[in-house]
Motif scaffolding. Structure first.
Motif, PDB file in Angstrom:
ATOM      1  N   LEU A 165       0.830  -1.200   0.156  1.00 32.46           N
ATOM      2  CA  LEU A 165       0.086   0.029   0.036  1.00 32.46           C
ATOM      3  C   LEU A 165       0.800   1.438  -0.047  1.00 32.46           C
ATOM      4  CD1 LEU A 165      -2.685  -0.978   2.350  1.00 32.46           C
ATOM      5  CD2 LEU A 165      -3.009  -0.812  -0.264  1.00 32.46           C
ATOM      6  N   THR A 166       2.183   1.190   0.584  1.00 32.14           N
ATOM      7  CA  THR A 166       2.852   2.330   0.506  1.00 32.14           C
ATOM      8  C   THR A 166       3.911   2.681  -0.253  1.00 32.14           C
ATOM      9  OG1 THR A 166       4.401   1.446   2.206  1.00 32.14           O
ATOM     10  CG2 THR A 166       2.551   2.616   3.007  1.00 32.14           C
ATOM     11  N   LEU A 167       3.952   1.400  -1.400  1.00 33.19           N
ATOM     12  CA  LEU A 167       4.736   1.431  -2.495  1.00 33.19           C
ATOM     13  C   LEU A 167       4.681   2.606  -3.183  1.00 33.19           C
ATOM     14  CD1 LEU A 167       7.214  -0.232  -3.625  1.00 33.19           C
ATOM     15  CD2 LEU A 167       5.409  -1.272  -5.218  1.00 33.19           C
ATOM     16  N   PRO A 168       3.700   3.231  -3.488  1.00 32.66           N
ATOM     17  CA  PRO A 168       3.685   4.591  -4.548  1.00 32.66           C
ATOM     18  C   PRO A 168       4.514   5.492  -3.707  1.00 32.66           C
ATOM     19  CG  PRO A 168       1.212   3.498  -4.381  1.00 32.66           C
ATOM     20  CD  PRO A 168       2.403   2.783  -3.167  1.00 32.66           C
ATOM     21  N   PHE A 169       4.557   5.740  -2.488  1.00 33.71           N
ATOM     22  CA  PHE A 169       5.299   6.896  -1.813  1.00 33.71           C
ATOM     23  C   PHE A 169       6.792   6.651  -1.597  1.00 33.71           C
ATOM     24  CE2 PHE A 169       0.622   6.593  -0.143  1.00 33.71           C
ATOM     25  CZ  PHE A 169       0.270   7.986  -0.476  1.00 33.71           C
ATOM     26  N   ALA A 170       7.246   5.575  -2.082  1.00 30.88           N
ATOM     27  CA  ALA A 170       8.574   5.480  -1.927  1.00 30.88           C
ATOM     28  C   ALA A 170       9.460   6.295  -2.390  1.00 30.88           C
ATOM     29  CB  ALA A 170       9.053   3.871  -2.637  1.00 30.88           C
ATOM     30  N   PRO A 171       9.168   6.894  -3.844  1.00 35.64           N
ATOM     31  CA  PRO A 171      10.052   8.012  -4.359  1.00 35.64           C
ATOM     32  C   PRO A 171       9.931   9.260  -3.387  1.00 35.64           C
ATOM     33  CG  PRO A 171       8.739   7.110  -6.014  1.00 35.64           C
ATOM     34  CD  PRO A 171       8.143   6.524  -4.702  1.00 35.64           C
ATOM     35  N   VAL A 172       8.830   9.560  -2.803  1.00 37.55           N
ATOM     36  CA  VAL A 172       8.608  10.776  -1.827  1.00 37.55           C
ATOM     37  C   VAL A 172       9.669  10.469  -0.605  1.00 37.55           C
ATOM     38  CG1 VAL A 172       7.345  12.066  -0.366  1.00 37.55           C
ATOM     39  CG2 VAL A 172       6.414  11.237  -2.713  1.00 37.55           C
ATOM     40  N   ARG A 173       9.546   9.529  -0.159  1.00 37.40           N
ATOM     41  CA  ARG A 173      10.403   9.088   1.069  1.00 37.40           C
ATOM     42  C   ARG A 173      12.339   9.135   0.817  1.00 37.40           C
ATOM     43  NH1 ARG A 173       6.617   4.835   1.985  1.00 37.40           N
ATOM     44  NH2 ARG A 173       8.399   3.358   1.161  1.00 37.40           N
ATOM     45  N   GLY A 174      12.310   8.587  -0.564  1.00 39.21           N
ATOM     46  CA  GLY A 174      13.907   8.704  -0.788  1.00 39.21           C
ATOM     47  C   GLY A 174      14.185  10.152  -1.172  1.00 39.21           C
ATOM     48  N   ILE A 175      13.188  11.121  -1.764  1.00 40.35           N
ATOM     49  CA  ILE A 175      13.505  12.276  -1.902  1.00 40.35           C
ATOM     50  C   ILE A 175      13.551  13.119  -0.511  1.00 40.35           C
ATOM     51  CG2 ILE A 175      12.410  14.523  -2.724  1.00 40.35           C
ATOM     52  CD1 ILE A 175      11.348  12.978  -4.967  1.00 40.35           C
ATOM     53  N   GLY A 176      12.788  12.637   0.508  1.00 37.25           N
ATOM     54  CA  GLY A 176      12.957  13.313   1.670  1.00 37.25           C
ATOM     55  C   GLY A 176      14.300  12.972   2.397  1.00 37.25           C
ATOM     56  N   TRP A 177      14.868  11.743   2.028  1.00 36.99           N
ATOM     57  CA  TRP A 177      16.079  11.204   2.718  1.00 36.99           C
ATOM     58  C   TRP A 177      17.417  12.207   2.174  1.00 36.99           C
ATOM     59  CZ3 TRP A 177      20.460   8.942   0.631  1.00 36.99           C
ATOM     60  CH2 TRP A 177      21.272   8.317   1.433  1.00 36.99           C
ATOM     61  N   VAL A 178      17.112  12.167   0.996  1.00 37.86           N
ATOM     62  CA  VAL A 178      18.081  13.044   0.176  1.00 37.86           C
ATOM     63  C   VAL A 178      18.258  14.385   0.476  1.00 37.86           C
ATOM     64  CG1 VAL A 178      18.963  13.677  -2.087  1.00 37.86           C
ATOM     65  CG2 VAL A 178      18.095  11.625  -1.956  1.00 37.86           C
ATOM     66  N   LEU A 179      16.955  15.009   0.799  1.00 41.34           N
ATOM     67  CA  LEU A 179      17.013  16.483   1.054  1.00 41.34           C
ATOM     68  C   LEU A 179      17.463  16.573   2.433  1.00 41.34           C
ATOM     69  CD1 LEU A 179      13.484  17.770  -0.408  1.00 41.34           C
ATOM     70  CD2 LEU A 179      15.808  18.241  -1.264  1.00 41.34           C
ATOM     71  N   ASP A 180      17.330  15.489   3.460  1.00 45.45           N
ATOM     72  CA  ASP A 180      17.721  15.613   4.704  1.00 45.45           C
ATOM     73  C   ASP A 180      19.403  15.574   4.871  1.00 45.45           C
ATOM     74  OD1 ASP A 180      17.389  15.407   7.675  1.00 45.45           O
ATOM     75  OD2 ASP A 180      18.229  13.526   7.570  1.00 45.45           O
ATOM     76  N   LYS A 181      19.865  14.544   4.019  1.00 42.15           N
ATOM     77  CA  LYS A 181      21.466  14.628   3.801  1.00 42.15           C
ATOM     78  C   LYS A 181      21.912  15.721   3.439  1.00 42.15           C
ATOM     79  CE  LYS A 181      21.551  10.698   5.371  1.00 42.15           C
ATOM     80  NZ  LYS A 181      21.856  10.352   6.848  1.00 42.15           N
ATOM     81  N   VAL A 182      21.247  16.698   2.284  1.00 38.98           N
ATOM     82  CA  VAL A 182      21.671  17.957   1.760  1.00 38.98           C
ATOM     83  C   VAL A 182      21.771  18.802   2.752  1.00 38.98           C
ATOM     84  CG1 VAL A 182      21.335  19.377   0.159  1.00 38.98           C
ATOM     85  CG2 VAL A 182      21.310  17.212  -0.717  1.00 38.98           C
ATOM     86  N   VAL A 183      20.752  19.160   3.637  1.00 39.89           N
ATOM     87  CA  VAL A 183      20.734  19.777   4.621  1.00 39.89           C
ATOM     88  C   VAL A 183      21.459  19.592   5.582  1.00 39.89           C
ATOM     89  CG1 VAL A 183      19.221  20.679   6.557  1.00 39.89           C
ATOM     90  CG2 VAL A 183      18.027  20.747   4.179  1.00 39.89           C
ATOM     91  N   LYS A 184      21.784  18.434   5.936  1.00 37.41           N
ATOM     92  CA  LYS A 184      22.812  18.308   7.162  1.00 37.41           C
ATOM     93  C   LYS A 184      24.257  18.472   6.704  1.00 37.41           C
ATOM     94  CE  LYS A 184      20.238  14.840   9.745  1.00 37.41           C
ATOM     95  NZ  LYS A 184      20.122  13.517  10.338  1.00 37.41           N
ATOM     96  N   THR A 185      24.422  18.237   5.523  1.00 36.04           N
ATOM     97  CA  THR A 185      25.930  18.673   4.833  1.00 36.04           C
ATOM     98  C   THR A 185      26.066  19.901   4.869  1.00 36.04           C
ATOM     99  OG1 THR A 185      25.863  16.443   3.673  1.00 36.04           O
ATOM    100  CG2 THR A 185      27.316  18.218   2.880  1.00 36.04           C
ATOM    101  N   ALA A 186      25.040  20.979   4.286  1.00 36.60           N
ATOM    102  CA  ALA A 186      25.015  22.138   4.317  1.00 36.60           C
ATOM    103  C   ALA A 186      25.327  23.129   5.753  1.00 36.60           C
ATOM    104  CB  ALA A 186      23.936  22.891   3.582  1.00 36.60           C
ATOM    105  N   GLU A 187      24.566  22.309   6.766  1.00 36.69           N
ATOM    106  CA  GLU A 187      24.714  22.836   7.963  1.00 36.69           C
ATOM    107  C   GLU A 187      26.296  22.678   8.368  1.00 36.69           C
ATOM    108  OE1 GLU A 187      21.626  21.185  10.397  1.00 36.69           O
ATOM    109  OE2 GLU A 187      20.067  22.778   9.726  1.00 36.69           O
ATOM    110  N   ASN A 188      26.819  21.513   8.269  1.00 32.48           N
ATOM    111  CA  ASN A 188      28.301  21.006   8.666  1.00 32.48           C
ATOM    112  C   ASN A 188      28.982  21.906   8.016  1.00 32.48           C
ATOM    113  OD1 ASN A 188      27.095  18.960  10.416  1.00 32.48           O
ATOM    114  ND2 ASN A 188      27.598  17.535   8.918  1.00 32.48           N
TER     115      ASN A 188
END
Length: 87
Positions: free
Chosen positions: A8-31
């Motif tokens: 049921l949540t398979l269609p949301f996998a790309p959204v979760r992936g984008i969220g993960w990538v954005l989180d990593k980008v924000v953390k790297t920028a803050e560092n």
């Protein structure tokens, strides 16, 4: 995660992936933004410029104050995040 939930949540996998990538980008920028090393290097270069006569005392004092304020900002940020001040 169960089979039904996974399907049921398979269609949301790309959204979760984008969220993960954005989180990593924000953390790297803050560092990078809150890294004291470039500010400390700028202070050393500023001192060298004054010692070599490339800048006057007024310019040195103004720029030094800016850099010291930036170091304090970094120290406070790191303390708020639960880490060591690193300065």
């Amino acid at each position: 995660m169960g089979l039904v939930t996974g399907i049921l949540t398979l269609p949301f996998a790309p959204v979760r992936g984008i969220g993960w990538v954005l989180d990593k980008v924000v953390k790297t920028a803050e560092n990078e933004f809150y890294d004291p090393a470039p500010v400390q290097e700028a202070l050393v270069n500023l001192q060298r410029a004054r010692d070599e006569g490339r800048i006057d005392e007024e310019t040195f004092a103004r720029r030094e104050e800016e850099l010291l304020r930036r170091l304090e900002e970094i120290r406070v940020y790191r303390l708020q995040r639960g880490g060591q001040p690193g300065l």
